[in-house]
Structure formats: structure tokens, C-alpha cells
Design an enzyme around this catalytic site. Structure first.
Site, short mmCIF file in Angstrom:
data_model
loop_
_atom_site.label_atom_id
_atom_site.label_comp_id
_atom_site.label_asym_id
_atom_site.label_seq_id
_atom_site.Cartn_x
_atom_site.Cartn_y
_atom_site.Cartn_z
N GLU A 98 0.81 -1.20 0.00
CA GLU A 98 0.00 0.00 0.00
C GLU A 98 0.85 1.27 0.00
OE1 GLU A 98 -3.10 -0.41 2.69
OE2 GLU A 98 -3.41 1.74 2.87
N ASP A 99 1.88 1.27 0.82
CA ASP A 99 2.67 2.49 0.97
C ASP A 99 3.84 2.60 0.01
OD1 ASP A 99 0.95 3.12 2.90
OD2 ASP A 99 2.25 2.61 4.58
#
Ligand code: MN
Length: 739
Positions: free
Chosen positions: A87-88
Site C-alpha cells: 500500500e505504501d
């Protein structure tokens, strides 16, 4: 045995604590794999920091430590370390890379823990619900996803103080509404309690503070009472020669808060804030201890519960009884075995780690059947709101236990009807149902069975299947899905007709004619938003109830305006402009680039306030309408070549406090309460804010209130919003829009 671990170079200093803890359990872990997952994550999170200022990698490590505390396996610990990488750091890593490095299981877990963000939803709320749905889907396939997710949330809650105030509230609210009930349903009491207490601390800091200081005070005052109690019980059990452990515990802040709130009591009226727990070796001993307790103290009638012979659906087992001694202070005694105690604290997680192999997997699948049922909506319901409703009903409501005529126990959420019961037994029973009996008496099909009642479903092979009206009666997601399935399967032709005629009615209501091509374009656009590519499929979905027509009518109008009236975008219809209060003002405090002498109006669809970023749109015949630059009507029309050149830059003039007032919409979601509207209007009156309009709508336990108020500017608006957040029962306050 600890040889493999001691050689932690500086590189691994961040997981020294984790590795030491793992090794000290004496269980088999693949420490090398865990170390390389750590290095992998650390590299990817390099240069990222948490809101607290710490390096980001401290978060996944803390989550992995909590996961290790649940005694989950190597793969779960690796997944915890990697859970935020996709996600990051999505541009640097993908599920495929993780699969190659760490295997299928870890990749699947990490994927399940990664939110999906690519869905083109129109608002945050829908995207958010979709993420929840994805999480539930992932967890129905592998329950470790949810264990790790809960650990992730727990760590975020423990460190929530570093976040901004408004973020905190949103996260705390979601924790209270989704994650704590989820932990409860999975029987993870320790997790649940910590999540609840932490959420409460942010949702009602004053209440939290008051109760915890009261608990401390009361505990101090009752020290003698508690000591006496323990001694009395301990002496009695010792004299009988039993082996036992005695634990005393004060109820959690949140459970007391809930009691005060639900039963409208003051702290002084809560007596049983203290509970005694007796842990013994065998089930028989539990009952022996129970007998002794009832010998020592008087039992409070109606408070004895035998969760050993009828466990709670989340696997919790224990005997509970409330008794009163000489001091006249009632207290609760919980009696259980060590094994029951472990399950009470760790729930399904305890079960998961306790057994391994196929048999226990099936066992867990059975226990988690309700999750799978919840997800069955996946293909059939496109309506996020309904999913959230089902989620809340299914995970938050208390259960009732009812019996089949053969004596089997069926658990239903509180408020479920006999139709829900029929579908809980089997879809065929539901589909063939023509009536029901409770305790031998015929009852209406919307009757709600109560604890301990015997429910019998009358079926007939001549039944032509469920009625569409049942959808309005049933309360469980399971029953609704099964009914929907039936219509989907059996009645496609009829569904298409039903769906088409409902759509026809919507088009008629709009009143303006359109061509077949335009109609098709409108319907295809709407379909695409909900993942349906074909018009017949859209009709079918409406027909079997996969999406409610009432949910579509606003979109139909929207699309209609866009497709049919593309020459004159919605924002500038005469009707819209005539209702703009500020129309009479020529400039309204707005500077427009490059255009002079045109009247300025504020668009009704987004009600811009001084302080908002704004943009002007040159209308035909009504001057310039000013929108918020993130207004949907603007973003959707901006790219259209035929409208190019009609958008103009605009900004607010720097005249402070001209005394001018602007309209703004506020949307409030609150728990139903008869004083709600009075409380809201009082709060506004307090702030000297004029109320221009108010509507309220109840949905289930909640009321949605929309306000139209007059305010000075964005700052003023924000102060109104934060004051409204403190109104009793109010859960959410946001800026509304006309759509
Ligand atoms: Mn995280």
C-alpha cells in the site's frame, strides 16, 4: 536451542525483542524467514515516518510483536512485517515479488491486508466500505488476515494520539463500530476490551476520564470488601481440596460506560463493577465450584448463565453467576477451565494455534461460517450501504438462541424474524416456507422469536418460492442474500421486466423526453459505476433486489442531466439559480479573472464558503456561477470540449467580516433519540447560527439530519461542525451537498 538467534547484528536490532520473545516460547519458528521479511520491509519503508515522528518500520514490527503474542505462525509474523509495503510502497513492490520472496501464503495474507484504492467511487464512504468488504472477503478465505488486521488496528489505536484530532475520531469510531465487535465475534475478549477502551478515550474523553477515576476511587474504598471476598472463596475451595486459580478483576471502563449509557445509570448505581474468576481443571469442577459459591452467598435470581452447556456463538464458555454477600454488594463470579479461559481471551485465535491439521481447519471454517455468509453478498449486492448495514447487524447485535423442533440450537441476531430462521436452517426451507409456528402456535411470518422458543417452519412443495416483500421483512444478510439468489436464479425474465418498469417510472418522473440512445448511454454509465456492463443485467439486478431503485434515482437524474442537457449543465438551470439566496449580490466578495460586469451567484450544488477554493462558470443568461473547485458538477464537466473557455478562475476578496452570510449544508448522523433535533437546534441557537432548513430521516437505529445554516466563512463553518459533534448521540458531522 537459542543458537540461531543470538547473532543479531545492528541490522536486526529493530526485531531483537520480537526474536527473543519467539525463541523463548520454545516453539518452532523460521527465524531466518522472519529476519529477511524484516529487512525487506525496512528497506521499503526507508525514509517514511509515522505521525509520531518515529521511523515507519517501528509500526510493522510492533504489529508483528502483537501477532506473536497471539502465538500465530511464522507466515503470519512475516505478513505482519510486510503488511504496509504494497500500500505504501506500491511503486516498488507487488504481490508477485512478495510471493517469490516469501511464498504463496505470505503473499495472500499481505494482499488481504492491503486496501484496494483503485475503485472509482464517487465518495470516500463508498470506497471505505468497499475496503471493508475486501477485508472480509480475504478473511473468509484465511482467518489469519483478520487476526493480523486486528493487531494492526490495535497498534494504531495505541499510538493514535499522534494523529490529528479529526482523524482520531474517525478511526476511533470505526474501531468501535467494526473492529471491536469483530474481535467480539471472534471471541478475542482481550483484544476487544483494549480496542473499546482506547476508542472510548477518543470518542468521549470526558466520560472516559470520569469513569476511570471513579473506578480507582471505588476500588480503593472497596479494598477490604474485595480482600474478604477472595479470602472467603479461597478458604472454601482450599478446604475441599480443589486445585484452582483465583483472579479478581474490575470491569473495563467501556463496559461500565455502556451500562451507564444503556441503562441510564450513574456510576454510583453500578454495583457489580467487580468480578471474581475461578479457574479449575475440569468441566465437572466448574459445577462443583458453582455449588460452593451458591452455598457461600445468595444468588441474584435471573443472573445465572451456563455458557458451558450452551456456548456463545463466538465459542466462549464459562459459568456466570451474580451473588450477594453480607456486605450487600453484588458481584459476579465466572467459573471456567484453563482451556475455556484461553479461548475466552484469544477466541478463534486460540483455537487456530491450538490445533493444526485438516480437522481443525474445518472446525474453524464452521465457526467462521457467519463471515462467509456475510460475504456471499459479494457478487450480488452492489450497494455498499446495504453491505455495511448487514455487517453491522451481523456483527454487532446480540444473539438469541432458538430451537428447532428436533432440539437443535440455531443462533440468530436479535430482531431476526421466523423467515430469517428458515433461511438459517437451509435455503430450501426458506424458499418453500408457507408459514411458521412458535411453541406450537401459528405465528405471522414477521414474528421475532425470543430466547428458548421452539420454532417450526411449515413448508410446502407447492410453494412458488419467496415473495419479494420478504426482502423488507428479513433482517439478516444471510436471508436477504438467499432470497435474492432465488430471484436471480429462477426469475431472470421476470426480473428484467420488473427492473425495466422501475427504470421507466424513474424516467417518466424526470418528465423530459430522451432518445433511446440517450437512455442507453445513461443506463450504461450507471451500470459501469456499479460494475455492470449490460443493460439487461442492470434490469435483472434491480429486479431481484441486488440494488434498490431508490438508490439509483439520484444517479439517473444526474446522468440524465449530463447526457441530455449537456448544453446546459445542471448547475445553471433557472430553478437552481433562483433558489440561490445570495444571487442579489453582484460580487458576493468574489473576484473573477478577466470577466467584468457579470452577476455572480453561488451554486446551490456545493454552496461555496469564503475560504473554499472556488472556480467560476459562465452560464448562458445568468451570469457567473461560483462553485467549489472540487464540486462534482465542475470536475465532470471540465474536460468537455464544448464547455471549454467557460471556466474562469475565481478567488475570494480579502474583505473580512463583511457581515455577509452564506448558505452551507451540514449532514449529521446520530443515534436515534427523541431529544436529538431539540439538542441540535439548541446548539445552533447557542452559537447564534440561523437555521434555514432542516430535514431528518431515520434509518434503523440512526437518524440522518441535514441542516441548511447561514455562516460567515469556512472557519466559522468548521467551528459550527465541531460544536455539533459534541451534541449528545451525534456520531458524525460532515459538510453536506445538494445531491
Ligand atoms: Mn498498518
Amino acid at each position: 536451542m537459542a543458537l540461531q538467534t543470538i547473532d543479531l547484528t545492528a541490522e536486526y536490532a529493530g526485531i531483537e525483542k520480537l526474536v527473543t520473545a519467539l525463541v523463548s516460547t520454545g516453539k518452532k519458528y523460521n527465524i531466518d524467514k522472519i529476519k529477511s521479511a524484516y529487512l525487506f520491509a525496512k528497506k521499503l519503508h526507508e525514509g517514511q515516518y509515522r505521525a509520531s515522528g518515529e521511523e515507519y518500520i517501528t509500526h510493522p514490527v510492533a504489529v508483528a510483536e502483537i501477532v506473536a503474542g497471539l502465538e500465530l505462525d511464522t507466515d503470519s509474523i512475516c505478513a505482519a512485517l510486510l503488511h504496509d509495503t504494497i500500500e505504501d510502497c506500491g511503486d516498488k513492490v507487488s504481490t508477485d515479488i512478495i510471493r517469490r520472496e516469501f511464498g504463496d501464503d505470505v503473499a495472500r495474507l499481505v494482499d488481504g491486508l492491503t486496501k484496494m484504492v483503485q475503485i472509482p467511487f464517487e465518495d470516500k464512504e463508498e470506497e471505505h466500505i468497499e475496503n471493508l468488504r475486501k477485508m472480509f472477503l480475504a478473511m473468509s478465505k484465511d482467518v489469519r488476515v483478520i487476526f493480523i488486521k486486528l493487531c494492526d488496528r490495535l497498534h494504531n489505536m495505541r499510538t493514535l494520539r499522534a494523529k490529528k484530532d479529526d482523524k482520531r475520531r474517525v478511526i476511533a469510531l470505526e474501531t468501535m463500530q467494526v473492529f471491536a465487535p469483530l474481535a467480539h465475534r471472534l471471541g478475542m475478549q482481550k483484544m476487544k476490551q483494549e480496542l473499546e477502551n482506547l476508542s472510548l478515550e477518543y470518542l468521549d474523553p470526558i466520560g472516559y476520564e470520569e469513569i476511570s477515576s471513579n473506578i480507582e476511587k471505588r476500588y480503593g474504598e472497596s479494598r477490604d470488601f474485595i480482600e474478604n471476598l477472595r479470602k472467603t472463596v479461597s478458604d472454601k475451595l482450599t478446604s475441599s481440596g480443589l486445585k484452582f486459580t483465583l483472579e479478581g478483576r474490575v470491569k473495563s471502563v467501556y463496559s461500565i460506560y455502556r451500562k451507564m449509557y444503556l441503562q441510564n445509570k450513574s456510576f454510583d448505581e453500578i454495583f457489580d463493577f467487580y468480578a471474581l474468576r475461578v479457574i479449575v481443571d475440569t468441566e465437572e469442577e466448574c459445577y462443583i465450584v458453582l455449588g460452593m459459591i451458591h452455598e457461600l452467598f445468595s444468588m441474584v435470581p435471573g443472573r445465572f448463565k451456563d455458557y458451558i452447556s450452551i456456548p456463545k456463538p463466538n465459542m466462549y464458555r464459562s459459568l456466570h453467576t451474580t451473588v450477594i454477600g453480607k456486605s450487600a454488594i453484588p458481584f459476579e463470579v465466572q467459573i471456567r477451565t484453563k482451556e475455556m479461559h484461553r479461548i475466552a481471551e484469544y477466541g478463534v485465535a486460540a483455537h487456530w494455534k491450538y490445533k493444526s491439521g485438516e480437522e481443525s481447519k474445518e472446525d474453524i471454517d464452521r465457526k467462521l461460517g457467519w463471515i462467509a455468509k456475510l460475504i456471499e453478498t459479494e457478487d450480488d449486492t452492489r450497494d455498499p450501504e446495504e453491505f455495511l448495514k448487514a455487517l453491522k447487524i451481523d456483527i454487532m447485535h446480540d444473539e438469541v438462541f432458538v430451537f428447532t423442533p428436533k432440539g437443535d440450537i440455531i443462533t440468530l441476531p436479535q430482531g431476526a424474524t421466523v423467515i430469517d430462521f428458515a433461511y438459517a436452517i437451509h435455503s430450501e426451507v426458506g424458499n418453500k416456507m408457507i408459514g411458521a409456528k412458535i411453541n406450537g402456535m401459528i405465528v405471522p411470518i414477521d414474528r421475532t422469536p425470543q430466547n428458548g422458543e421452539i420454532v417450526e417452519i411449515i413448508t410446502s412443495s407447492a410453494s412458488r418460492g419467496p415473495s419479494r416483500d420478504w426482502m423488507k421483512i428479513v433482517t439478516t444478510g444471510e436471508a436477504r442474500n438467499k432470497i435474492r439468489q432465488w430471484f436471480k436464479r429462477e426469475m431472470r425474465t421476470e426480473n428484467i421486466q420488473v427492473g425495466k418498469s422501475e427504470i421507466d417510472r424513474e424516467f417518466k418522473r424526470i418528465g423530459t423526453p430522451c432518445t433511446d440512445d440517450q437512455r442507453n448511454e445513461i443506463l450504461l454509465n450507471i451500470g459501469r459505476r456499479i460494475g455492470i456492463q449490460d443493460i439487461d443485467d442492470l434490469y435483472n439486478t434491480i429486479g431481484y433486489g441486488g440494488i434498490l431503485i431508490s438508490k439509483l434515482s439520484a444517479r439517473i437524474r444526474d446522468e440524465f442531466d449530463r447526457v441530455v442537457k449537456v448544453e446546459e449543465p445542471r448547475v445553471q438551470t433557472a430553478e437552481d439559480v433562483s433558489t440561490v439566496k445570495n444571487a442579489k449580490k453582484t460580487s458576493g466578495g468574489v473576484e473573477i479573472d478577466g470577466v467584468n460586469g457579470l452577476t455572480v451567484k453561488f451554486a446551490k450544488c456545493c454552496n461555496p464558503l469564503p475560504g473554499d477554493k472556488i472556480v467560476g462558470f459562465i452560464t448562458k443568461g445568468y451570469g457567473i456561477s461560483v462553485h467549489k473547485s472540487d464540486c462534482r458538477n465542475i470536475s465532470e464537466n471540465r474536460g468537455k470540449p464544448e464547455l471549454a473557455g467557460r471556466f474562469v478562475d475565481a478567488r475570494w476578496e480579502k474583505t473580512e467580516n463583511s457581515g455577509e452570510r452564506f448558505e452551507a449544508q451540514i449532514r449529521i448522523i446520530a443515534v436515534n433519540d427523541i431529544r436529538l433535533i431539540a439538542d441540535i437546534t439548541m446548539a445552533l441557537a447557542d452559537m447564534r447560527v440561523s437555521l434555514l432548513g432542516i430535514t431528518s430521516n431515520s434509518k434503523g437505529d440512526y437518524t440522518v439530519v441535514e441542516l441548511l445554516v447561514a455562516c460567515k466563512n469556512l472557519d466559522h463553518f468548521n467551528s459550527i461542525v465541531s460544536r455539533l459533534r459534541s451534541v449528545p448521540n451525534v456520531e458524525q458531522v460532515s459538510r453536506g451537498s445538494a445531491q
